[in-house]
Design an enzyme around this catalytic site. Structure first.
Site, PDB file in Angstrom:
ATOM      1  N   CYS A 194      70.271 -64.948 -85.569  1.00 35.29           N
ATOM      2  CA  CYS A 194      68.976 -64.790 -84.921  1.00 35.29           C
ATOM      3  C   CYS A 194      68.324 -63.522 -85.457  1.00 35.29           C
ATOM      4  CB  CYS A 194      69.124 -64.725 -83.403  1.00 35.29           C
ATOM      5  SG  CYS A 194      70.116 -63.349 -82.784  1.00 35.29           S
TER       6      CYS A 194
ATOM      7  N   GLY B  10      65.231 -60.439 -84.711  1.00 31.12           N
ATOM      8  CA  GLY B  10      64.318 -59.781 -83.794  1.00 31.12           C
ATOM      9  C   GLY B  10      62.878 -60.217 -84.009  1.00 31.12           C
TER      10      GLY B  10
ATOM     11  N   HIS C 226      77.880 -54.996 -86.171  1.00 33.99           N
ATOM     12  CA  HIS C 226      76.670 -55.606 -86.732  1.00 33.99           C
ATOM     13  C   HIS C 226      75.744 -54.536 -87.315  1.00 33.99           C
ATOM     14  CE1 HIS C 226      73.115 -57.907 -87.281  1.00 33.99           C
ATOM     15  NE2 HIS C 226      72.622 -57.843 -86.052  1.00 33.99           N
TER      16      HIS C 226
ATOM     17  N   CYS D  44      67.828 -58.595 -88.488  1.00 36.31           N
ATOM     18  CA  CYS D  44      69.246 -58.934 -88.659  1.00 36.31           C
ATOM     19  C   CYS D  44      69.522 -59.850 -89.839  1.00 36.31           C
ATOM     20  CB  CYS D  44      69.784 -59.574 -87.389  1.00 36.31           C
ATOM     21  SG  CYS D  44      69.595 -58.529 -85.934  1.00 36.31           S
TER      22      CYS D  44
END
Length: 397
Positions: A383, A385, A355, A104
């Site tokens: 955040c 992954g 997103h 992300c």
């Protein structure tokens, strides 16, 4: 972690070797599987976006020495098709290209890559961004694990579905379903107001796309975010069934989406030499690791880390863009850092907007620039992954 030994006065100061942002734009973010980008690939989206980006910024393409493009889902991160998209858009073959993948944060890592190259003198000008078609590539996300590692607990922790990691955060840190739905509703309401009042128009570059239905094809202009819903309330979200047996739902989690975003970075002296407007100064970026099973707490660690590195305090920051991967993890991070929520995601976040994984880090730059007034400091964060968080600091000029 190495401190930059900055003071707030130094962060606001201007020097010829500063890394500066000349422009930051994005496409509208479209719905996955049924949105306006559903029939076109990331190469097309990126090529069309970069054509508009070059036209809008009026940058001489020959000044662009490198391009870094975030992507998560394409085969080989789109290294082939996104390099070709750059060439199709008018960026000369003399410019380099690198595909970037850190889940992300990929768009932000692309920005960091170009900024670092400018900072050390490797280049003077580059484009960073991200592009993603979750529509075409979302089902390719699950990797195969070698049978020799299948029973390794650390390997298993990195393969926990993102929704389950959010359930872990909500349970471990007591973030209630009611709080999550209320937070998500606020995101939808802010995004709805932003669209109605035209607040996104300055950051979105409209591009042409094609929608195919069987053998027929129609041309559309994509200029408005498709994710925000009207009249969302915490009560209406409270009626949505939990997706993982806990408190996470389709209403309080980020949406599957498609889109692109880009940032033009230069050395200050080059921008001034050629008369390009300087929108902001890039200050710093930090990545911090956290336990994979609660990966959503990443911003709660990364934001304090980048603030400590730059000598800033939470109260020094005027605007935060924190990715809403899930309401629970974002809300926990805001509370853990001690951030005033009224400073966060002023026009809504990924719960409402969507997103597109490789895009968000760059999309946040396009979104935060119009929100900052001259001299104000902004922070972007998300955040990541497998258990990480990233955060960056910029100053509006």
């Amino acid at each position: 972690m190495t401190s930059l030994n900055y003071t707030k006065k130094e962060i606001l100061a201007k020097h010829p070797d500063d890394v500066v942002i000349v422009a930051a734009y994005r496409t509208a973010i479209t719905k996955g599987f049924k949105g306006s980008f559903r029939s076109v690939g990331t190469d097309y989206i990126l090529a069309e976006f970069l054509k508009e980006f070059l036209a809008k910024t009026k940058v001489d393409p020959n000044l662009i020495q490198d391009v870094a493009m975030g992507n998560v889902l394409n085969l080989s991160l789109g290294a082939l098709e996104h390099r070709s998209a750059c060439l199709a858009a008018g960026i000369p073959y003399t410019s380099g290209f690198i595909a970037v993948h850190r889940f992300c944060s990929s768009g932000l890592m692309a920005i960091s890559d170009i900024a670092n190259k400018i900072a050390v003198g490797q280049i003077d000008c580059g484009v960073a961004g991200g592009v993603e078609s979750m529509t075409k590539n979302y089902k390719k996300m699950i990797p195969e694990t070698d049978p020799h590692l299948i029973d390794d607990k650390q390997v298993a922790s990195c393969l926990i579905p993102m929704g389950i990691t959010n359930e872990n955060v909500a349970k471990q840190f007591n973030v209630s379903r009611e709080d999550q739905d209320a937070f998500a509703a606020r995101s939808y309401n802010k995004a709805e107001r932003a669209i109605i009042t035209g607040k996104f128009k300055s950051e979105i570059l409209p591009i042409k796309a094609y929608i195919r239905d069987g053998e027929s094809e129609k041309e559309v202009i994509v200029d408005t975010d498709e994710g925000p819903r009207k009249d969302v309330t915490a009560e209406s979200l409270g009626k949505i069934k939990a997706a993982f047996g806990g408190t996470t739902t389709a209403g309080n989690a980020s949406q599957i989406s498609d889109g692109a975003a880009g940032v033009l970075l230069m050395r200050r002296s080059l921008a001034e030499k050629h008369g390009y407007p300087i929108v902001a100064k890039y200050v710093a970026c930090t990545v911090s690791g956290v336990p994979p099973e609660i990966m959503g707490v990443g911003p709660a660690v990364a934001i304090p880390a980048v603030l400590e590195r730059t000598g800033l305090k939470v109260d020094d920051i005027d605007v935060f863009e924190i990715n809403e991967a899930f309401a629970a993890q974002c809300l926990y991070s805001i509370r853990a850092v001690g951030i005033d929520e009224s400073k966060v995601n002023l026009n809504g976040g990924a719960i409402a907007l969507g997103h597109p994984l490789g895009v968000t880090g760059a999309r946040q730059y396009a979104t935060i620039m119009p929100l900052l007034k001259p001299g104000q400091i902004g922070v972007t964060s998300m955040c990541i992954g497998t258990g990480m968080g990233a955060a960056s600091v910029i100053v509006r000029e």
